[in-house]
Design a protein around this motif. Structure first.
Motif, PDB file in Angstrom:
ATOM      1  N   VAL B 236       2.911  -0.005  -0.047  1.00  0.00           N
ATOM      2  CA  VAL B 236       3.146  -0.363  -1.444  1.00  0.00           C
ATOM      3  C   VAL B 236       4.411  -1.208  -1.608  1.00  0.00           C
ATOM      4  CG1 VAL B 236       3.586   0.529  -3.751  1.00  0.00           C
ATOM      5  CG2 VAL B 236       1.906   1.662  -2.283  1.00  0.00           C
ATOM      6  N   HIS B 237       5.542  -0.667  -1.145  1.00  0.00           N
ATOM      7  CA  HIS B 237       6.803  -1.349  -1.436  1.00  0.00           C
ATOM      8  C   HIS B 237       6.931  -2.671  -0.684  1.00  0.00           C
ATOM      9  CE1 HIS B 237       9.008   1.644  -3.905  1.00  0.00           C
ATOM     10  NE2 HIS B 237       8.017   2.395  -3.459  1.00  0.00           N
ATOM     11  N   VAL B 238       6.616  -2.646   0.597  1.00  0.00           N
ATOM     12  CA  VAL B 238       6.739  -3.883   1.379  1.00  0.00           C
ATOM     13  C   VAL B 238       5.592  -4.836   1.051  1.00  0.00           C
ATOM     14  CG1 VAL B 238       6.733  -4.834   3.710  1.00  0.00           C
ATOM     15  CG2 VAL B 238       8.021  -2.765   3.222  1.00  0.00           C
ATOM     16  N   LYS B 240       3.524  -5.135  -1.483  1.00  0.00           N
ATOM     17  CA  LYS B 240       3.493  -5.731  -2.818  1.00  0.00           C
ATOM     18  C   LYS B 240       4.467  -6.913  -2.896  1.00  0.00           C
ATOM     19  CE  LYS B 240       2.352  -5.535  -7.226  1.00  0.00           C
ATOM     20  NZ  LYS B 240       1.985  -4.874  -8.427  1.00  0.00           N
ATOM     21  N   ASN B 241       5.590  -6.788  -2.217  1.00  0.00           N
ATOM     22  CA  ASN B 241       6.561  -7.873  -2.247  1.00  0.00           C
ATOM     23  C   ASN B 241       6.113  -9.072  -1.428  1.00  0.00           C
ATOM     24  OD1 ASN B 241       9.359  -7.663  -3.598  1.00  0.00           O
ATOM     25  ND2 ASN B 241       8.779  -5.573  -3.055  1.00  0.00           N
TER      26      ASN B 241
END
Lengths: 309, 325, 324
Positions: B236-238, B240-241
């Motif tokens: 999610v965090h990586v 999505k970026n």
């Protein structure tokens, strides 16, 4: 080093050597620190030497009709011609020694790639400098053209130009220049804009040095590192694009057989298993491009100030 | 946002107009179209008659307006090889090219992103380094030569896959495609892989760089400090970026795939518009050349525009900055 | 009473190409329940790495090579990643230095808070959202319901740090590691945040490790202080003892470089030189290259000695006169 390591362990002492040696010498030393890049450089030197000295080191002149015999056509690698010459890499349908044809083809491919890259470099540098130095509408106009051009795939631009201009060596070179110049212009402008704000340019302006002098003696040298990086990538790209166009029959004429044309010639024999006519020129092309890219990759790592710190 | 879109639209229109002038000048005004359009046996009188009929006696700028007017109405001339409206010939071939480009795009996403992710998460491992070496090779390999080698290996030596042509398209759920059949996939395999290789290399590099940069960011560390699983941090965090630049580039590369299909289609005799243009250039079928160029330029502009919009939808920072002003 | 955290002889080293960087080298301290420990040092002293070690967030090439981190009596060193994960955010939380960087820019605040709740508790998204909203209200964010739907860039730096603090407080942790959480903020916001964190910690009985380079910040906040230099603790004790009569020349130097009302009119003194490279530390005391009192005796390694009750120092020539 990364994250907390960089934060806490950041070496504050500058290397003693850094202060004394020139940045160029340091860059060269750094370059040779990577074995992969050195291999690339050696390969590249080999390719260049072969290209330059092709007429003297080739076993035969593949385009001298007196030296070739159609009866020697399509011989696999290692066979001997009727005159006792060994076709180390086989022969093509006309009975040419593939090795010689590749040497000559390399010469043409490299020449077209380098010439077009150099002209594009000059053109792009001037345009980039002009954009950066004059600013205003000149800058907007040039950069808008650059942006728009870069939004199109290179091959499409080349196709448009060839469809409009027709075929021939000069047309191909023009197409290659058109495809490339925008990258240089963008690079030079970007660097020049950054450098312009530096103190040394201000100092030069205060000394009332003439504009061209500031541009060429002060600004240009500082734009060189990124330009060199772009140029290596672009030469490789130009060689590949020229080969592609020639393969499609839209590039260099048969009288100037580059590697792309050699590969195209072998296409029809590929299906019957006579691979060498296409295979070896392709390897030559591949080695050339890989060598340039390896050197370019390392240059980018060394010369990129963003990665330095 | 809307102001921005309108500005982009106007710019796109301008580019298209400039391109039309260029193509018009290059293809129609250079040389005498009559020499190409009329049979060489025609008499002088017949030539004059045709000249008047085609409006070629008018001043150049009027001719351009006529060309433009016709072009807007979808009339880009008649192919003299097919004896059909050029745009129609192009449109007939377009689905095959799109099919090829989309399958290539599929490979690009399917292989490029995971391999790049792996190489980015394990940059110092043997596997990570191998992936990167492979991507340099993918960058450097001349695509047309790879195509030949694919044919040699998989069609000639191993005999696993057909080397040329496209399977008969079938219509299902209102979509006509050759991909509804296994034979269709067998035929599309080699050309699509060939077309995708360079893009896969590009996406690997892009993903790897993005992952490596993101992994150093504080927000990743903070996400881990919250006690999230590694899976969620990366997924999610990586992701999505890094998906924002990747989706943008992938979108832009679709235009590139369509343009580069010229090469792949020529090698694999794929009956798309890329192969058509090469044949047409060689046969001097200029209306087709014009129609292809205008069509592709139009497509690229359209794709760029769509990607711009997509980008502003994906990145909240861009989205909100614009709506605020 | 068992301490919340006891760190014993912790050593965290980074194995780089240039050599082994001993970022944390034999650090010991303890934090009691509801107490605040100020971990003070210049950048490069190893204070942040100490904080990350306590979180189990040391990335390669770094790792904890020895020592113990006892959290409520249980040694965490050598625990599995999953064991660490279940503690992180739940029992031990962390607040980072730069609030502009700690929240993921492309995820909404609610996403980032709900996932933090659900990482440790099996609750519905709705329940998690409610908890998130309450937490935002708790740290003084107005109209938390609407703010949940916002993206980080729509907040100011101070607000973002409040969000980060709210996330840290979600599970009422026993310990919060705060890594210079106010350095990047305006002075006025700094004060507010300090006061709030202090009262929140007091109310919930949460212990704090407050990492900073700024002695004036810990002066009003911490119970105990731990001064680090080049990976080692050089002085520790209660905040009053250490600040009122520092024993180590380095602590003394740090205090001299802070403007103070008591010494109005005196020039600020500066510690000469720079933090040494951790790759090339001198033999013996690492501070000897910058120390006004250094002599040949400083080339020997020396342990911590308790010169006053509860005040320890690692120095051959401590400021004994301060004790007199």
């Amino acid at each position: 080093m990364s994250g907390p390591a960089a934060k806490s362990a950041g070496t504050t002492e500058p290397k003693a050597a850094a202060a004394s040696a020139s940045p160029w010498r340091l860059a060269i030393e750094e370059f040779f620190a990577s074995p992969v890049a050195v291999v690339g450089l050696v390969l590249l030197l080999g390719v260049v030497i072969i290209a330059v000295f092709a007429p003297w080191i080739s076993p035969q002149n593949p385009y001298d009709l007196a030296q070739i015999d159609i009866m020697d056509g399509r011989q696999p690698p290692g066979t001997q011609s009727m005159e006792g010459l060994t076709f180390w890499l086989g022969s093509d349908d006309q009975g040419r020694d593939m090795l010689s044809a590749i040497f000559y083809g390399l010469r043409i491919s490299l020449a077209v790639g380098v010439v077009s890259a150099l002209v594009a470099l000059a053109l792009g540098t001037v345009m980039g400098m002009v954009a950066a130095f004059f600013g205003g509408w000149v800058d907007s106009l040039i950069m808008r053209i650059v942006d728009i051009q870069l939004s199109f795939p290179a091959i499409l631009i080349a196709l448009i130009l060839i469809a409009v201009l027709g075929q021939g060596v000069d047309k191909v070179v023009i197409a290659l220049i058109t495809v490339q110049w925008a990258y240089y212009a963008r690079t030079v402008r970007g660097t020049a804009l950054v450098e312009r704000r530096r103190e040394y340019i201000e100092a030069a302006t205060c000394l009332a040095l003439s504009r061209p002098r500031i541009l060429f003696r002060h600004l240009l040298p500082n734009c060189l590192p990124p330009l060199i990086v772009v140029a290596t990538v672009q030469v490789a790209g130009a060689i590949a694009l020229e080969a592609t166009l020639s393969f499609l029959g839209l590039g260099l004429p048969i009288t100037e057989p580059s590697l792309g044309l050699l590969i195209a010639n072998g296409f029809e024999y590929l299906l019957s298993g006579k691979y060498w006519i296409s295979f070896f020129p392709g390897i030559a092309l591949l080695v050339t491009i890989v060598a340039i890219n390896l050197v370019g990759d390392q240059l980018r790592d060394i010369l990129n100030p963003r990665l330095k710190k | 946002m809307t102001v921005y879109l309108i500005r982009r639209l106007m710019q796109a229109g301008l580019v298209l107009a400039v391109m039309s002038v260029l193509v018009f000048l290059g293809v129609f005004a250079v040389g005498d179209p009559i020499e190409i359009l009329i049979s060489p046996e025609a008499t002088q009188f017949e030539k004059e008659e045709a000249r008047r009929a085609l409006g070629l006696d008018l001043p150049l700028w009027q001719q351009y307006l006529v060309f433009l007017e016709n072009a807007v109405q979808g009339d880009l001339g008649r192919s003299f090889v097919f004896n059909m409206p050029a745009i129609q010939v192009i449109l007939m071939r377009f689905p095959a090219t799109l099919e090829l480009a989309l399958v290539a795009m599929l490979w690009t996403v399917l292989f490029g992103v995971p391999l790049g992710l792996w190489a980015g998460l394990k940059p110092n491992s043997v596997s990570g380094k191998t992936i990167m070496a492979g991507s340099i090779l993918g960058f450097s390999l001349p695509s047309f030569w790879v195509g030949l080698m694919l044919i040699m290996t998989f069609a000639v030596m191993l005999g696993w896959l057909p080397s040329t042509g496209r399977a008969e398209p079938v219509t299902m759920f209102g979509i006509t495609s050759s991909l509804w059949t296994a034979k269709g996939w067998a035929h599309v395999m080699l050309p699509s892989v060939n077309l995708a290789l360079g893009q896969i290399a590009l996406v690997i590099r892009l993903t790897r760089a993005g992952v490596r940069e993101a992994m150093l960011m504080d927000y990743v560390k903070f996400a881990r400090a919250k006690g999230l699983t590694q899976r969620r941090v990366i997924g999610v965090h990586v992701m999505k970026n890094i998906m924002i630049p990747i989706v943008t580039v992938l979108g832009l590369e679709l235009g590139s795939l369509i343009a580069f299909a010229v090469v792949t289609e020529s090698i694999f005799a794929w009956p798309g518009m890329g192969k058509l243009i090469i044949d047409s250039i060689n046969l001097l079928d200029r209306p087709i050349v014009v129609a292809y160029l205008m069509m592709t330029v139009f497509l690229v502009i359209l794709i760029n525009f769509a990607v711009d919009v997509l980008y502003s939808v994906l990145d909240p920072r861009v989205r909100l900055k614009d709506s605020g002003s | 009473m068992t301490e919340t955290l006891v760190v014993e002889n912790l050593a965290t080293h980074f194995f780089t190409k240039a050599g082994v960087v001993k970022a944390v080298d034999g650090v010991s301290f303890r934090v009691g329940r509801g107490k605040v420990l100020g971990l003070v040092g210049e950048s490069g002293s190893g204070k942040s790495v100490t904080g990350f070690s306590v979180m189990g967030l040391v990335d390669p090439p770094g790792r904890i090579v020895s020592g113990a981190i006892r959290f409520k009596g249980e040694n965490l060193v050598g625990k599995s990643e999953e064991a660490w994960r279940s503690l992180r955010g739940a029992r031990i939380a962390m607040i980072f230095q730069d609030p502009m960087m700690t929240l993921n820019p492309v995820l909404r605040i609610d996403t980032q808070m709900i996932e933090a709740v659900q990482a440790h508790e099996r609750v519905s998204a709705e329940e998690a959202r409610k908890r998130a909203r309450d937490a935002l209200g708790q740290v003084g964010i107005p109209s938390p319901e609407e703010r949940l739907k916002a993206y980080p860039h729509q907040f100011s730096g101070g607000m973002r740090q409040r969000v980060a603090i709210a996330i840290a407080l979600l599970h009422k942790p026993d310990l919060i590691v705060a890594d210079e959480p106010t350095t990047a903020l305006d002075v006025t916001i700094q004060g507010q945040i300090l006061a709030e964190v202090q009262s929140l910690a007091r109310d919930t009985g949460t212990s704090l490790i407050w990492i900073t380079h700024d002695l004036s910040v810990v002066a009003g906040l911490a119970d105990d202080i731990c001064v680090m230099y080049a990976g080692k603790v050089v002085e520790q004790g209660s905040v009053d003892d250490v600040l009122d009569h520092p024993l180590h020349p380095y602590t003394n130097g740090l205090l001299g470089s802070v403007p103070s009302r008591n010494r109005r009119g005196e020039p600020l003194r500066q510690i000469p030189g720079m933090t040494p490279s951790l790759l090339s530390l001198p033999q013996g005391c690492a501070f000897q290259t910058r120390c006004p009192r250094a002599d040949a005796a400083c080339r020997h390694n020396i342990g911590m000695t308790e010169l006053r009750e509860g005040q320890f120092v690692r120095c051959v020539h401590p400021h004994q006169e301060a004790l007199a």
